[in-house]
Scaffold this motif. Structure first.
Motif, PDB file in Angstrom:
ATOM      1  N   ALA A 241       0.796  -1.104  -0.126  1.00 40.37           N
ATOM      2  CA  ALA A 241       0.187   0.156  -0.058  1.00 40.37           C
ATOM      3  C   ALA A 241       0.902   1.278   0.017  1.00 40.37           C
ATOM      4  CB  ALA A 241      -0.811   0.187   1.118  1.00 40.37           C
TER       5      ALA A 241
ATOM      6  N   ARG B  78       0.356   5.906   0.018  1.00 42.05           N
ATOM      7  CA  ARG B  78      -0.322   6.770   0.146  1.00 42.05           C
ATOM      8  C   ARG B  78      -0.608   7.576  -0.897  1.00 42.05           C
ATOM      9  NH1 ARG B  78       0.338   9.838   5.419  1.00 42.05           N
ATOM     10  NH2 ARG B  78      -1.237  11.067   4.423  1.00 42.05           N
TER      11      ARG B  78
ATOM     12  N   TRP C 257      -5.094   4.837   1.516  1.00 36.55           N
ATOM     13  CA  TRP C 257      -4.023   3.988   1.188  1.00 36.55           C
ATOM     14  C   TRP C 257      -4.434   3.354  -0.328  1.00 36.55           C
ATOM     15  CZ3 TRP C 257       0.412   3.778   3.422  1.00 36.55           C
ATOM     16  CH2 TRP C 257       0.672   4.262   4.872  1.00 36.55           C
TER      17      TRP C 257
ATOM     18  N   THR D  64      -3.645   0.056  -2.933  1.00 41.43           N
ATOM     19  CA  THR D  64      -2.961  -1.184  -2.894  1.00 41.43           C
ATOM     20  C   THR D  64      -3.185  -1.896  -4.132  1.00 41.43           C
ATOM     21  OG1 THR D  64      -3.650  -1.339  -0.421  1.00 41.43           O
ATOM     22  CG2 THR D  64      -2.762  -3.360  -1.551  1.00 41.43           C
TER      23      THR D  64
END
Length: 178
Positions: free
Chosen positions: A53, A55, A160, A162
């Motif tokens: 993940a 930001r 986040w 991913t």
């Protein structure tokens, strides 16, 4: 005089010492000059969280707080820098939360970036005319593959992003980008 010690030259002559000091000074100067040049060609290592993940960031690389996007009206598509700084669309849902899916802004035909057309409610690639539905499926070619998905999760004021590794919910098959 048999008991006297022989005079031998020291193991490091004056010439060798000066050569060593000159070489060390040149190596230090060259290293100091080449370090900034090398930093330009080596990309920074991005800190990742659980499962790779990252930001969500703005175009300058600063993390975007979730509160900045959540104040927008429902249906807003926010363009952020996601995994590997790829432009990624995040969608604000009608209930005021972010969708758990993000769409990577990278046309599957030739890799062009594209805008969201609010009036037509679709992504439209300006390069060759590919069009995508709001969920990233192909509406009109020449693109033959749906847009890449990423998983989006909000924790506190952090967003986040991913990699999407599960089955593609649009096709029911393994994602083409995995």
């Amino acid at each position: 005089m048999e008991n006297s010690l022989e005079c031998t030259s020291p193991s490091l002559s004056r010439r060798k010492l000066l050569n060593f000091l000159t070489g060390a000074a040149l190596a230090t100067t060259a290293g100091a000059a080449l370090y900034p040049v090398a930093k330009v060609f080596v990309p920074p290592v991005e800190k990742t969280g659980v499962g790779g993940a990252v930001r969500a960031k703005d175009k300058l690389g600063n993390p975007i707080p979730a509160s900045q996007i959540l104040i927008e009206p429902p249906g807003t598509r926010a363009l952020v820098a996601g995994i590997a700084a790829q432009p990624t669309y995040l969608t604000l849902q009608n209930d005021g939360t972010l969708s758990d899916r993000g769409i990577v802004d990278d046309c599957t035909h030739l890799g062009c970036t594209f805008p969201w057309n609010e009036q037509a409610q679709e992504f439209q690639c300006p390069c060759h005319g590919s069009r995508y539905a709001p969920d990233g499926t192909v509406v009109r070619g020449p693109a033959g593959l749906p847009l890449k998905l990423v998983r989006v999760k909000v924790e506190g004021d952090r967003i986040w992003i991913t990699p999407w590794m599960e089955t593609d919910p649009r096709t029911g098959e393994r994602p083409w980008w995995v």
